[in-house]
Design an enzyme around this catalytic site. Structure first.
Site, PDB file in Angstrom:
ATOM      1  N   MET A 191      -8.511   3.258   8.473  1.00 38.96           N
ATOM      2  CA  MET A 191      -7.654   2.185   7.950  1.00 38.96           C
ATOM      3  C   MET A 191      -6.661   1.691   8.997  1.00 38.96           C
ATOM      4  SD  MET A 191      -6.161   2.445   4.143  1.00 38.96           S
ATOM      5  CE  MET A 191      -7.185   1.872   2.798  1.00 38.96           C
ATOM      6  N   GLY A 192      -6.029   0.614   8.650  1.00 34.56           N
ATOM      7  CA  GLY A 192      -5.018   0.061   9.547  1.00 34.56           C
ATOM      8  C   GLY A 192      -5.052  -1.460   9.559  1.00 34.56           C
ATOM      9  N   ARG A 193      -5.803  -2.051   8.685  1.00 36.51           N
ATOM     10  CA  ARG A 193      -5.940  -3.513   8.568  1.00 36.51           C
ATOM     11  C   ARG A 193      -6.074  -4.206   9.920  1.00 36.51           C
ATOM     12  NH1 ARG A 193      -4.244  -6.253   3.762  1.00 36.51           N
ATOM     13  NH2 ARG A 193      -2.626  -4.687   3.550  1.00 36.51           N
ATOM     14  N   GLY A 234      -5.458   9.481   2.976  1.00 35.24           N
ATOM     15  CA  GLY A 234      -4.198   9.873   3.627  1.00 35.24           C
ATOM     16  C   GLY A 234      -2.965   9.194   3.066  1.00 35.24           C
ATOM     17  N   ARG A 235      -3.162   8.172   2.226  1.00 36.64           N
ATOM     18  CA  ARG A 235      -1.996   7.352   1.852  1.00 36.64           C
ATOM     19  C   ARG A 235      -1.046   8.024   0.876  1.00 36.64           C
ATOM     20  NH1 ARG A 235      -3.542   1.190   0.766  1.00 36.64           N
ATOM     21  NH2 ARG A 235      -3.974   2.071  -1.280  1.00 36.64           N
ATOM     22  N   GLY A 289       0.818  -1.217   0.000  1.00 35.17           N
ATOM     23  CA  GLY A 289       0.000   0.000   0.000  1.00 35.17           C
ATOM     24  C   GLY A 289       0.849   1.262   0.000  1.00 35.17           C
ATOM     25  N   ARG A 291       1.429  -5.820  -5.002  1.00 34.97           N
ATOM     26  CA  ARG A 291       1.421  -6.730  -3.852  1.00 34.97           C
ATOM     27  C   ARG A 291       1.906  -8.150  -4.192  1.00 34.97           C
ATOM     28  NH1 ARG A 291      -0.604  -4.468   0.672  1.00 34.97           N
ATOM     29  NH2 ARG A 291      -2.136  -2.808   0.531  1.00 34.97           N
ATOM     30  N   LYS A 321       8.123   0.654   5.665  1.00 37.70           N
ATOM     31  CA  LYS A 321       7.003   1.461   5.170  1.00 37.70           C
ATOM     32  C   LYS A 321       5.675   0.887   5.618  1.00 37.70           C
ATOM     33  CE  LYS A 321       4.443  -0.014   2.621  1.00 37.70           C
ATOM     34  NZ  LYS A 321       3.545  -0.775   1.755  1.00 37.70           N
ATOM     35  N   THR A 322       4.746   1.647   6.024  1.00 34.23           N
ATOM     36  CA  THR A 322       3.308   1.352   6.100  1.00 34.23           C
ATOM     37  C   THR A 322       2.618   2.418   6.938  1.00 34.23           C
ATOM     38  OG1 THR A 322       1.528  -0.139   6.728  1.00 34.23           O
ATOM     39  CG2 THR A 322       3.509  -0.393   8.017  1.00 34.23           C
ATOM     40  N   ILE A 323       1.495   2.912   6.416  1.00 31.09           N
ATOM     41  CA  ILE A 323       0.737   3.891   7.197  1.00 31.09           C
ATOM     42  C   ILE A 323       0.184   3.228   8.455  1.00 31.09           C
ATOM     43  CG2 ILE A 323       0.064   5.339   5.228  1.00 31.09           C
ATOM     44  CD1 ILE A 323      -2.805   3.969   5.614  1.00 31.09           C
ATOM     45  N   ASP A 324       0.045   1.889   8.430  1.00 34.50           N
ATOM     46  CA  ASP A 324      -0.584   1.183   9.547  1.00 34.50           C
ATOM     47  C   ASP A 324       0.208   1.303  10.850  1.00 34.50           C
ATOM     48  OD1 ASP A 324      -2.264   0.458   7.547  1.00 34.50           O
ATOM     49  OD2 ASP A 324      -1.874  -1.690   7.643  1.00 34.50           O
ATOM     50  N   ASP A 378       5.662  -7.976   5.737  1.00 26.12           N
ATOM     51  CA  ASP A 378       5.768  -9.127   4.827  1.00 26.12           C
ATOM     52  C   ASP A 378       6.809  -8.882   3.734  1.00 26.12           C
ATOM     53  OD1 ASP A 378       4.019 -10.761   6.102  1.00 26.12           O
ATOM     54  OD2 ASP A 378       2.275 -10.134   4.925  1.00 26.12           O
TER      55      ASP A 378
END
Ligand code: FBP
Length: 551
Positions: free
Chosen positions: A247-249, A427-428, A78, A142, A199-202, A173
């Protein structure tokens, strides 16, 4: 490309680097490392990259005679604000190493390496992307890089372009797979180094050595601005409850950070729901009690934050989802029969009969729309796509029902009208905050120095992030150090440990101590938009999560 006035100004912004990277660099090797758990298994799986020492950079005195170095870069998963600056940092780093060095971008994510789709990133090409959001410079994807055939196919193009190192910019991952690739190339003496970037916004790729993943800062600032605006609207009109899914899985870091920024009336934390083994009804009751308490004080409005992954953390829902995943296996006879039926109510009835008694009762109790969403197509791993489930609507409808019951029992008098929102994609790709612009550039530059130092199997690490950028500590952390063994698709696999919200951590503890007051009173904070120019106290603040964790 036509660019905005802000983008034009941002193109001139020179991201800050830690002092140690501003001139010649000296590399300091620390103690040998061990994986966070399952040391024996991980050591056996990574004989060439396990146990390497931690690395920190310090200002150096001498510069080494350098050869040009060609590097490949991949954006994976993402989008997250700042990815372009990581690439700018790598580019400037390898050009400083030697002006004839070259940078190639593999297009569309890890699949670009396997399919030999690439572009050379030149100074002119890069110029328009500096300090911008998005991953559009080379695109992302992905595709999972985990098979030997993929590694070998990738090696063909790396050798053709004389690439000596690959930087993989991704989440847990993708960095796990970067480490597999590093190990494989070492084992066959391919002469290709692999470096990862967090990296990840989560915000769920973090540990002692990786204080935060990039993008989390900007994304949560964008969502907090929007939540603040909604809070102000709610407090002006005083007629709606806003249910906002974020978001945030899996992890609830985004929700928690936004709560710390905006002080909403309710913020659910999935990790707490799991820990307290709360049922869906427990959550609904908790929310309804707050709505009723506010109504008793004449406040028929409010803001509730709901993490995207909540549904999978509710024990009974987790069991239901697992059962549905097993029943709706792609390509099975039942799936075909199920898909051929037009009537939704009949489809649900058919499914409910195949579930265990407990899951069947849960499934039948769900609003029809949500039950239908649980039966939608699975993702490529056979899992339900949680981002497609409108948890905010599910909770809104159930809270409404509960309030009607309470009204009949005489425990609630008020009006309950809802508005629903889902913030994620907003926001991404935002223009990175100064923090992310500097952090990402420093990560990219760090990756370049690790490459110049001949390292492989490391993740670029920049720490001490609550201090001014000049005082940040750059270096490398062996990826194997972050790994443990986990059950994935029926097999034990080495993976980077995902960082969920810690209920004993300072950010959650602070939130938990305030939430009762925020629930009944109206304490909204309106953070406003990200500022790129102006006083440092406004423009350069890291997240509250980081400030509390490092306090
Ligand atoms: P990464 O883990 O790859 O950084 O992606 C995070 C994320 O933005 C999640 O918050 C969200 O659930 C998911 O990606 C959405 O995926 P997609 O972009 O495929 O819709």
């Amino acid at each position: 490309m036509t660019i905005s006035a802000l983008q034009q100004e941002r193109a001139n912004y020179q991201p800050k680097l830690p002092l140690s990277l501003q001139g010649n660099v000296r590399l300091i090797e620390g103690e040998k490392t061990e994986s966070v758990a399952d040391q024996k298994e991980i050591a056996a799986l990574f004989p060439n990259t396990y146990g390497m020492p931690l690395i920190t950079f310090e200002p150096g005195t001498t510069s080494k005679e350098a050869e040009p170095i060609h590097v490949g870069v991949i954006l994976s998963g993402g989008q997250a604000p700042g990815g372009h600056n990581v690439i700018a940092g790598i580019f400037d780093g390898i050009k400083k190493w030697h002006p004839d060095s070259r940078l190639y971008g593999f297009k569309g994510g890890p699949g670009g390496l396997v399919d030999h789709k690439f572009v050379e990133i030149t100074a002119e090409f890069l110029q328009d992307f500096r300090n911008t959001g998005g991953f559009d410079i080379i695109g992302s994807g992905r595709t999972k890089l985990e098979e030997k055939e993929q590694f070998d196919k990738g090696l063909e193009i790396l050798q053709m372009l004389e690439i000596k190192a690959v930087v993989i910019i991704g989440g847990d991952d993708s960095n796990t797979n970067a480490c597999l690739l590093a190990e494989y190339y070492e084992s066959i003496n391919a002469g290709v180094q692999v470096i990862g970037c967090p990296k990840t916004i989560d915000g769920d790729l973090k540990n002692e050595m990786i204080e935060t993943s990039f993008g989390f800062d900007t994304a949560t600032k964008v969502y907090s601005e929007l939540i603040g605006n909604i809070g102000r609207d709610s407090n002006s009109a005083k007629k709606y409850w806003h249910f906002i899914k974020l978001m945030g899985r899996s992890a609830s870091h985004i929700g928690l950070e936004c709560a710390l920024q905006t002080q909403p009336n309710i913020c659910l934390i999935s990790e707490e729901v799991a820990e307290k083994k709360m049922t869906l009804q427990d959550i609904v009751d908790y929310m309804a009690v707050i709505v009723a308490a506010r109504a008793a004080g004449g406040k028929n409005f409010g803001v509730a934050l709901i993490p995207e992954g909540l549904i999978e953390f509710i024990p009974e829902m987790k069991v239901l989802i697992h059962e549905l995943n097993d029943i709706l296996v792609e390509g099975s006879a039942f799936e075909a029969e199920f898909k051929a039926i037009d009537d939704d109510a009949f489809r649900r009835h058919l499914l409910a009969d195949k579930l265990t008694a407990q899951s069947s009762a849960v499934f039948r109790s769900l609003p029809a729309g949500i039950a239908n969403q649980l039966t939608l197509d699975r993702d490529s791993h056979g899992n339900v796509q949680v981002s497609l489930i409108q948890t905010e609507i599910l909770l809104g409808e159930m809270v409404k029902e509960k309030l009607e019951e309470m009204k009949k029992a005489g425990t609630y008098k008020g009006k309950f009208a809802t508005q629903y929102h889902f913030f994620g994609y907003e926001g991404r790709c935002a223009a990175p905050s100064n923090f992310d612009a500097d952090y990402c550039y420093s990560l990219g530059y760090t990756a370049a120095v690790l490459i110049g130092s001949g390292k492989t199997g490391y993740m670029a690490s920049v720490r001490n992030l609550t201090r001014p950028a000049g005082e940040w500590i750059a270096g490398g952390v062996p990826v194997t150090m972050m790994m443990n063994m986990e059950r994935r698709h029926g097999q034990n696999k080495p993976v980077i440990q995902k960082a969920l919200v810690r209920l004993d951590g300072a950010p959650f503890q602070y939130f938990a101590a305030q939430r009762e007051k925020w629930a009944t009173e109206t304490c909204f904070v309106y953070p406003g938009p990200i500022q790129y120019f102006g006083p440092s106290s406004v423009c350069d603040q890291p997240t509250k999560t980081l400030l509390l964790e490092k306090a």
